[in-house]
Design an enzyme around this catalytic site. Sequence first.
Site, PDB file in Angstrom:
ATOM      1  N   ASN A   9       3.473   3.667 -56.629  1.00 54.22           N
ATOM      2  CA  ASN A   9       2.245   2.834 -56.622  1.00 54.22           C
ATOM      3  C   ASN A   9       1.375   3.079 -55.497  1.00 54.22           C
ATOM      4  O   ASN A   9       1.493   2.587 -54.352  1.00 54.22           O
ATOM      5  CB  ASN A   9       2.518   1.253 -56.633  1.00 54.22           C
ATOM      6  CG  ASN A   9       1.346   0.504 -56.997  1.00 54.22           C
ATOM      7  OD1 ASN A   9       0.115   1.276 -57.100  1.00 54.22           O
ATOM      8  ND2 ASN A   9       1.393  -0.658 -56.608  1.00 54.22           N
ATOM      9  N   LYS A  11      -1.634   2.246 -55.234  1.00 49.75           N
ATOM     10  CA  LYS A  11      -2.739   1.180 -54.983  1.00 49.75           C
ATOM     11  C   LYS A  11      -4.109   1.863 -54.815  1.00 49.75           C
ATOM     12  O   LYS A  11      -4.457   2.848 -55.257  1.00 49.75           O
ATOM     13  CB  LYS A  11      -2.368   0.337 -53.721  1.00 49.75           C
ATOM     14  CG  LYS A  11      -0.878   0.046 -53.852  1.00 49.75           C
ATOM     15  CD  LYS A  11      -0.606  -1.195 -52.870  1.00 49.75           C
ATOM     16  CE  LYS A  11       0.920  -1.506 -52.875  1.00 49.75           C
ATOM     17  NZ  LYS A  11       1.203  -2.819 -52.109  1.00 49.75           N
ATOM     18  N   HIS A  97       1.409  -6.703 -61.333  1.00 51.41           N
ATOM     19  CA  HIS A  97       1.435  -6.330 -59.716  1.00 51.41           C
ATOM     20  C   HIS A  97       1.269  -7.861 -58.923  1.00 51.41           C
ATOM     21  O   HIS A  97       0.030  -8.693 -59.435  1.00 51.41           O
ATOM     22  CB  HIS A  97       0.871  -5.405 -59.284  1.00 51.41           C
ATOM     23  CG  HIS A  97       1.288  -5.043 -57.903  1.00 51.41           C
ATOM     24  ND1 HIS A  97       1.019  -5.548 -56.715  1.00 51.41           N
ATOM     25  CD2 HIS A  97       2.364  -4.239 -57.546  1.00 51.41           C
ATOM     26  CE1 HIS A  97       1.694  -5.212 -55.678  1.00 51.41           C
ATOM     27  NE2 HIS A  97       2.553  -4.220 -56.188  1.00 51.41           N
ATOM     28  N   GLU A  99      -0.196  -8.335 -56.403  1.00 53.43           N
ATOM     29  CA  GLU A  99      -1.572  -8.299 -55.980  1.00 53.43           C
ATOM     30  C   GLU A  99      -2.510  -8.640 -56.871  1.00 53.43           C
ATOM     31  O   GLU A  99      -3.679  -9.202 -56.705  1.00 53.43           O
ATOM     32  CB  GLU A  99      -1.844  -6.872 -55.328  1.00 53.43           C
ATOM     33  CG  GLU A  99      -1.210  -6.729 -54.060  1.00 53.43           C
ATOM     34  CD  GLU A  99      -0.534  -5.255 -53.672  1.00 53.43           C
ATOM     35  OE1 GLU A  99      -1.017  -4.352 -54.379  1.00 53.43           O
ATOM     36  OE2 GLU A  99       0.044  -5.259 -52.893  1.00 53.43           O
ATOM     37  N   GLU A 169       9.745  -7.702 -57.617  1.00 52.50           N
ATOM     38  CA  GLU A 169       9.159  -7.355 -56.437  1.00 52.50           C
ATOM     39  C   GLU A 169       9.180  -8.607 -55.670  1.00 52.50           C
ATOM     40  O   GLU A 169       7.990  -9.386 -56.078  1.00 52.50           O
ATOM     41  CB  GLU A 169       7.843  -6.535 -56.415  1.00 52.50           C
ATOM     42  CG  GLU A 169       7.950  -5.370 -57.268  1.00 52.50           C
ATOM     43  CD  GLU A 169       6.829  -4.383 -56.818  1.00 52.50           C
ATOM     44  OE1 GLU A 169       6.801  -3.308 -56.358  1.00 52.50           O
ATOM     45  OE2 GLU A 169       5.498  -4.804 -57.096  1.00 52.50           O
ATOM     46  N   GLY A 175       5.104  -4.436 -48.643  1.00 51.54           N
ATOM     47  CA  GLY A 175       4.016  -3.958 -47.670  1.00 51.54           C
ATOM     48  C   GLY A 175       4.209  -4.629 -46.264  1.00 51.54           C
ATOM     49  O   GLY A 175       3.601  -4.432 -45.399  1.00 51.54           O
ATOM     50  N   SER A 215       9.133  -2.189 -49.685  1.00 55.26           N
ATOM     51  CA  SER A 215       9.123  -1.805 -48.638  1.00 55.26           C
ATOM     52  C   SER A 215      10.423  -0.854 -48.795  1.00 55.26           C
ATOM     53  O   SER A 215      11.283  -0.624 -48.074  1.00 55.26           O
ATOM     54  CB  SER A 215       9.595  -2.681 -47.402  1.00 55.26           C
ATOM     55  OG  SER A 215       8.346  -3.380 -47.219  1.00 55.26           O
TER      56      SER A 215
END
Length: 253
Positions: A9, A11, A97, A99, A169, A175, A215
Site C-alpha cells: 500500500n 498510500k 483502510h 485512514e 490491521e 506506521g 509495521s
Amino acid sequence: MRKQIAAANWKMNLSLAQAETLLNEIVASAHTLGADQEAVFAVPAIYIPLALAKLANKPNVYVAAQNCHQKESGAYTGEVSASMLQSIGVKHIIVGHSERREYFAESDALLAEKVNAILAIGSTPIFCCGEPLSIREADTQNAFVEAQLKNSLFHLSADAIVKVVIAYEPIWAIGTGKTASSAQAQEIHAYIRSCFTAKYGEAVANQISILYGGSVKASNAKEIFSQPDVDGGLVGGASLVATEFTAIINALS
Ligand code: PEP
C-alpha cells in the site's frame, strides 16, 4: 488452498519519477511466487497505468487500487468506480483502510456498499479491519473487529465471502513501528476465522485469506507470516523500499 498474499500500500506517496524507479527496482528484483501466492501493488490511482505497464507479464503479480466509489458511474466528481478500474485491468481494490475510515468518515454501511460494488463485477475487495489503541488496551478488540466484519460483510453469501481478502490491521501498529507480536496476530486472526466459521462453516472460513498489516518489514515478516492463520501481509512504509518489499514477498511461506 487459500492464497498467500503480500500486498503493498503505497498510500499517497512518491512522485512519478520515484514511482517509476521503484517499479523498475521491483521488476528487476529476485522475488519468487508459488502457485498459491500473489504480490499486489496498491499504488496511487494516477500511477496505475504505469504500474500495469511495468508489471505486465509478471506471473501472480497484480496492480490494485487503494479505494473506489460505491456507485458504478454518475455525477460523483473526483471519484473512480470499481468498474472503471476493472476496465483498465485492476481487479483488486482496498476497502475500508483505517485512514479512509478516519479521515473520510467511511462507515461500515458504506464499506458494505463498496464491497458489493466490487464483487458485483467479479473483482476482489481487500477489506481492512482493526482496532484503535484504546480498544486494544481495554482488551475488547475481538468484539470490535467482529462488529466490523458483521456490519460490512456478513450479508454476503458463502460464494461471495470466499472472494473477499481480509486485512487485519491494528491501528496502533500502522506506521508507528509497533508491530503486533506474532502471538497477538495469530490470536486475533484465529478469532476472525472463527467468526467466519460460525457464520459460514469451516470449509468456507478456511478458504478466506487473512492478511496482517501494521509495521510489517523484512525483519519481522517471516515470523508473522509463519503463523497458521496469517496468510500474508498488507504493507505500507516498507513497501516503498524495493529490497524490503522483495524480502517480504519472499517471506510468504
Ligand atoms: C498500511 O498502510 O496498511 C500499513 C500497514 O502501514 P505500515 O506498514 O506502514 O504500518
